[in-house]
Design a protein around this motif. Structure first.
Motif, PDB file in Angstrom:
ATOM      1  N   LYS A 113     190.579  71.575  57.142  1.00 25.84           N
ATOM      2  CA  LYS A 113     189.761  71.593  55.952  1.00 25.84           C
ATOM      3  C   LYS A 113     189.461  73.004  55.111  1.00 25.84           C
ATOM      4  CE  LYS A 113     186.605  67.812  55.067  1.00 25.84           C
ATOM      5  NZ  LYS A 113     185.224  67.140  55.570  1.00 25.84           N
ATOM      6  N   GLU A 123     186.114  69.031  47.319  1.00 25.09           N
ATOM      7  CA  GLU A 123     185.606  68.257  48.397  1.00 25.09           C
ATOM      8  C   GLU A 123     185.901  66.896  48.478  1.00 25.09           C
ATOM      9  OE1 GLU A 123     184.233  69.341  51.945  1.00 25.09           O
ATOM     10  OE2 GLU A 123     184.536  70.802  50.497  1.00 25.09           O
ATOM     11  N   ASP A 127     187.283  64.749  51.498  1.00 23.72           N
ATOM     12  CA  ASP A 127     186.725  63.543  52.240  1.00 23.72           C
ATOM     13  C   ASP A 127     187.467  62.113  52.089  1.00 23.72           C
ATOM     14  OD1 ASP A 127     184.491  65.184  52.504  1.00 23.72           O
ATOM     15  OD2 ASP A 127     183.204  64.305  50.752  1.00 23.72           O
ATOM     16  N   GLU A 130     189.996  62.688  54.911  1.00 28.40           N
ATOM     17  CA  GLU A 130     189.079  62.591  56.359  1.00 28.40           C
ATOM     18  C   GLU A 130     189.015  60.949  56.708  1.00 28.40           C
ATOM     19  OE1 GLU A 130     187.502  64.225  59.553  1.00 28.40           O
ATOM     20  OE2 GLU A 130     187.667  65.534  57.985  1.00 28.40           O
TER      21      GLU A 130
END
Length: 179
Positions: A113, A123, A127, A130
């Motif tokens: 990251k 971001e 996300d 992730e």
């Protein structure tokens, strides 16, 4: 730097969402529905097929069959090159980034990251990656680098990767990529 895994990563990154959907459908007799529904990438599908010995370094018939069914002769050519022991040279741009992606994948790990942020990735994209791969560190990094390549297009340069690695104090990895 296993050439077989590198081949599978190349094929995975070359698949469209429709290709993946079709391949998953073709595998429903081999893989349970719940497990197939969780598959988000070609790499994940290939990993399951490798676990089940449907795809092995010495037996690529299953992979070739899938690529034939989704009519991806370009990716099928990569498999044939691999079988003949020829160096891989896909016609698309991933060739230039393939080695760095494999090297970075071998060394970066949980710093993925930080590297993506250094490359300027939004971001929101991080996300999403992730959430899609919560327990697969190598897949997060692979998908992050793939997203970065798509996001930057022709402006995605290996030099930028090296600069970002150095910016994250990952000098050893940067030197490995430069080799």
């Amino acid at each position: 730097l296993d050439p077989f895994l590198s081949l599978l990563h190349s094929i995975s990154s070359g698949l469209s969402a429709q290709d993946l959907f079709s391949m998953k459908f073709l595998c429903c007799d081999k893989i349970g529905k719940r497990r197939l529904d969780a598959v988000q990438s070609g790499w994940e599908l290939f990993s399951i097929l490798m676990e089940q010995q449907e795809i092995t370094k010495d037996n690529l018939e299953g992979l070739k069959s899938l690529l034939r069914h989704v009519q991806r002769r370009d990716l099928l050519a990569l498999v044939k090159q691999f079988e003949e022991g020829q160096p891989q040279a896909p016609d698309d741009e991933p060739d230039e980034h393939e080695k760095p992606v494999v090297v970075i994948g071998n060394y970066v790990g949980k710093e993925w990251k930080r590297l993506m942020r250094e490359l300027g990735m939004p971001e929101v994209k991080l996300d999403r990656i992730e959430a899609a791969h919560p327990f697969q560190l190598d897949e997060k990094l692979f998908q992050g680098l793939r997203e970065w390549q798509k996001w930057k297009g022709k402006d995605a340069k290996v030099a930028d990767l090296i600069k970002a690695l150095r910016g994250c104090n990952l000098t050893y990895v940067a030197e490995k990529v430069e080799e």
